[in-house]
Write a protein that holds these residues in place. Structure first.
Motif, mmCIF file in Angstrom:
data_model
loop_
_atom_site.group_PDB
_atom_site.id
_atom_site.type_symbol
_atom_site.label_atom_id
_atom_site.label_comp_id
_atom_site.label_asym_id
_atom_site.label_seq_id
_atom_site.Cartn_x
_atom_site.Cartn_y
_atom_site.Cartn_z
ATOM 1 N N ARG B 26 55.934 35.367 27.927
ATOM 2 C CA ARG B 26 56.537 35.597 26.147
ATOM 3 C C ARG B 26 57.372 35.201 25.849
ATOM 4 O O ARG B 26 57.643 35.133 24.252
ATOM 5 C CB ARG B 26 56.438 37.244 26.485
ATOM 6 N N TRP B 27 58.592 34.442 26.770
ATOM 7 C CA TRP B 27 60.060 34.414 25.986
ATOM 8 C C TRP B 27 60.394 32.913 26.328
ATOM 9 O O TRP B 27 61.345 31.887 25.793
ATOM 10 C CB TRP B 27 60.812 35.418 26.579
ATOM 11 N N LYS B 28 59.579 32.088 27.257
ATOM 12 C CA LYS B 28 60.456 30.574 27.468
ATOM 13 C C LYS B 28 60.138 29.942 26.134
ATOM 14 O O LYS B 28 61.389 29.107 26.525
ATOM 15 C CB LYS B 28 59.839 30.018 28.648
ATOM 16 N N LEU B 29 59.236 29.774 25.491
ATOM 17 C CA LEU B 29 59.454 29.202 24.471
ATOM 18 C C LEU B 29 60.044 29.463 23.516
ATOM 19 O O LEU B 29 60.376 28.305 22.639
ATOM 20 C CB LEU B 29 57.611 28.963 24.182
ATOM 21 N N VAL B 30 59.916 30.777 23.016
ATOM 22 C CA VAL B 30 60.932 31.228 22.279
ATOM 23 C C VAL B 30 62.378 30.216 22.344
ATOM 24 O O VAL B 30 63.184 30.521 21.386
ATOM 25 C CB VAL B 30 60.695 32.790 22.651
ATOM 26 N N ILE B 31 63.055 31.043 23.700
ATOM 27 C CA ILE B 31 64.217 30.100 23.976
ATOM 28 C C ILE B 31 64.107 28.817 23.666
ATOM 29 O O ILE B 31 64.570 28.429 23.556
ATOM 30 C CB ILE B 31 64.122 30.826 25.464
ATOM 31 N N LEU B 32 63.441 28.047 24.367
ATOM 32 C CA LEU B 32 63.471 26.500 24.715
ATOM 33 C C LEU B 32 63.153 26.213 22.985
ATOM 34 O O LEU B 32 64.638 25.552 22.469
ATOM 35 C CB LEU B 32 61.978 26.555 25.005
ATOM 36 N N PHE B 33 63.169 26.848 21.963
ATOM 37 C CA PHE B 33 62.550 25.972 20.487
ATOM 38 C C PHE B 33 63.758 26.757 19.926
ATOM 39 O O PHE B 33 64.620 25.417 19.319
ATOM 40 C CB PHE B 33 61.469 27.249 19.832
ATOM 41 N N HIS B 34 64.575 27.929 20.712
ATOM 42 C CA HIS B 34 66.204 28.165 19.468
ATOM 43 C C HIS B 34 67.187 26.934 20.645
ATOM 44 O O HIS B 34 68.543 26.943 19.329
ATOM 45 C CB HIS B 34 66.301 29.197 19.941
ATOM 46 N N LEU B 35 66.902 25.894 21.908
ATOM 47 C CA LEU B 35 67.827 24.968 22.243
ATOM 48 C C LEU B 35 67.443 23.930 22.193
ATOM 49 O O LEU B 35 68.591 22.988 22.053
ATOM 50 C CB LEU B 35 67.431 25.359 23.669
#
Lengths: 120, 120
Positions: B26-35
DNA sequence: CTGCATCCCCCTTGATACTG
DNA sequence: CAGTATCAAGGGGGATGCAG
């Protein structure tokens, strides 16, 4: 130009997360790849093609894929039931994206070790 | 043309499944996009950027991403600890693939309903 | 043959509290 | 501030049996 110009992290993630969710799980991709190329496969053919999957999982994943509009079901009204599965237009159009992803995966520098314990 | 010509269903699936696994959750992509964009963010900044995630999950996902070589960690030896995260080269190169996936997702014909929660 | 139901395991996620 | 420990809950996934 682009069909989608710019996304905030959250916005873009939402769209992609949806997409990823449709492909998530241990079997979706495997099933999809067996169907790529416009192939038409029966339930039993898929079972044979993916021996490691249980019937329950196969049906479950098939159903989700169908509900997501990625694959379609053809039910033949026959005495011995016959159901065939195939990719929808949209499902076929997934190929390029998957290919990109595969290309990316193959660029990986130094895969130390798998870290998903579940794969054991 | 193609850098990888042809894959059997199983072969191609293996490669992509690996890739998808790295982005799963649920979070990987969210984190990635923020980076994305080469941004350098502190742990606390990520926490604030993604309020819904718990510390445990954030660290856990961060660690996995790091182990997979998608992001990197910079630890500053300071009294109040300061750790910054950023995408690796390879991590940045994920963007095109994700963009393709997003494009695909946006082409979706008729999203009847979400089917995840088995709410149907 | 195709598909569904049930039981069971345990991994993933989550909430909370604690430590360097 | 960054990270860990622990406990509890939810759900994905496997095995088996049953039904149309």
């Amino acid at each position: 130009m682009g069909k989608h110009e710019h996304h905030t992290p959250a916005t873009a993630a939402s769209g992609i997360e949806e997409a990823i969710q449709m492909l998530e799980g241990r079997w979706k991709l495997v099933i999809l790849f067996h169907l790529f190329g416009g192939k038409l496969l029966r339930f039993s053919e898929l079972e044979r093609a993916i021996p490691a999957i249980s019937q329950k999982m196969l049906i479950q994943q098939l159903r989700q894929l169908e509900q997501d509009g990625i694959i379609a079901r053809i039910v033949h009204a026959q005495v011995p039931p016959k159901v065939e599965y195939h990719l929808t237009e949209w499902g076929q159009s997934l190929c390029p994206a998957l290919d990109e992803l595969l290309t990316w995966a193959e660029k990986r520098p130094a895969p130390k070790r798998a870290r998903r314990p579940s794969s054991a």
